[in-house]
Design a protein around this motif. Structure first.
Motif, short mmCIF file in Angstrom:
data_model
loop_
_atom_site.label_atom_id
_atom_site.label_comp_id
_atom_site.label_asym_id
_atom_site.label_seq_id
_atom_site.Cartn_x
_atom_site.Cartn_y
_atom_site.Cartn_z
N PRO A 247 -5.45 -13.16 -13.79
CA PRO A 247 -5.54 -12.82 -12.36
C PRO A 247 -4.66 -11.63 -11.97
O PRO A 247 -5.07 -10.78 -11.17
CB PRO A 247 -5.05 -14.09 -11.65
N LEU A 248 -3.46 -11.54 -12.56
CA LEU A 248 -2.59 -10.40 -12.24
C LEU A 248 -3.21 -9.09 -12.71
O LEU A 248 -3.14 -8.07 -12.02
CB LEU A 248 -1.21 -10.58 -12.87
N GLY A 249 -3.84 -9.10 -13.88
CA GLY A 249 -4.53 -7.91 -14.37
C GLY A 249 -5.68 -7.52 -13.46
O GLY A 249 -5.90 -6.34 -13.19
N GLY A 250 -6.41 -8.50 -12.99
CA GLY A 250 -7.51 -8.23 -12.06
C GLY A 250 -7.03 -7.66 -10.74
O GLY A 250 -7.61 -6.71 -10.21
N LEU A 251 -5.95 -8.22 -10.22
CA LEU A 251 -5.39 -7.70 -8.97
C LEU A 251 -4.87 -6.28 -9.15
O LEU A 251 -5.06 -5.42 -8.28
CB LEU A 251 -4.26 -8.62 -8.48
N ALA A 252 -4.21 -6.02 -10.29
CA ALA A 252 -3.70 -4.67 -10.56
C ALA A 252 -4.85 -3.68 -10.69
O ALA A 252 -4.78 -2.56 -10.18
CB ALA A 252 -2.85 -4.68 -11.82
N ALA A 253 -5.93 -4.09 -11.36
CA ALA A 253 -7.08 -3.21 -11.51
C ALA A 253 -7.74 -2.92 -10.16
O ALA A 253 -8.18 -1.79 -9.91
CB ALA A 253 -8.10 -3.82 -12.48
N ASP A 254 -7.79 -3.90 -9.29
CA ASP A 254 -8.33 -3.68 -7.95
C ASP A 254 -7.46 -2.73 -7.15
O ASP A 254 -7.95 -1.86 -6.42
CB ASP A 254 -8.47 -5.00 -7.19
N ALA A 255 -6.15 -2.90 -7.27
CA ALA A 255 -5.23 -2.10 -6.47
C ALA A 255 -5.05 -0.69 -7.01
O ALA A 255 -4.98 0.28 -6.25
CB ALA A 255 -3.87 -2.80 -6.39
N LEU A 256 -4.96 -0.56 -8.35
CA LEU A 256 -4.63 0.73 -8.96
C LEU A 256 -5.80 1.42 -9.65
O LEU A 256 -5.72 2.61 -9.95
CB LEU A 256 -3.51 0.53 -10.00
N GLY A 257 -6.84 0.66 -9.92
CA GLY A 257 -8.00 1.20 -10.63
C GLY A 257 -7.97 0.81 -12.11
O GLY A 257 -6.90 0.62 -12.69
#
Length: 83
Positions: A46-56
């Motif tokens: 989930p943290l990786g998904g949130l980071a990808a959403d926020a940062l690309g």
């Protein structure tokens, strides 16, 4: 490539772990590492998904590649390499 590297790494990691762990602690050590591994997946995905959403996607993949590179460089110059 990831699957191939994971397959090569797993056998080496398990062989090393078994060679340095006393026989009476093998089960406990294996259970602890499996539990830690599963917990990191539950937290990291989930943290990786949130980071990808926020940062690309590209930024997060570059950050992961940099992290893996730093770990590899650290292991290359540590006593772990000769273990």
């Amino acid at each position: 490539m990831l699957g191939l590297s994971m397959g090569a790494e797993n056998a080496n990691e398990l062989g090393y772990r078994q060679s340095v762990t006393p026989d009476d602690l093998q089960g406990r050590m294996n259970a602890t590492l499996r539990s830690t591994n599963r917990a990191m997946i539950v937290i990291g995905a989930p943290l990786g998904g949130l980071a990808a959403d926020a940062l690309g996607d590209r930024a997060v993949l570059w950050a992961a590649a940099l992290g893996f590179g730093l770990v590899a460089a650290g292991l290359a110059v540590s006593p772990f390499r000769a273990a």
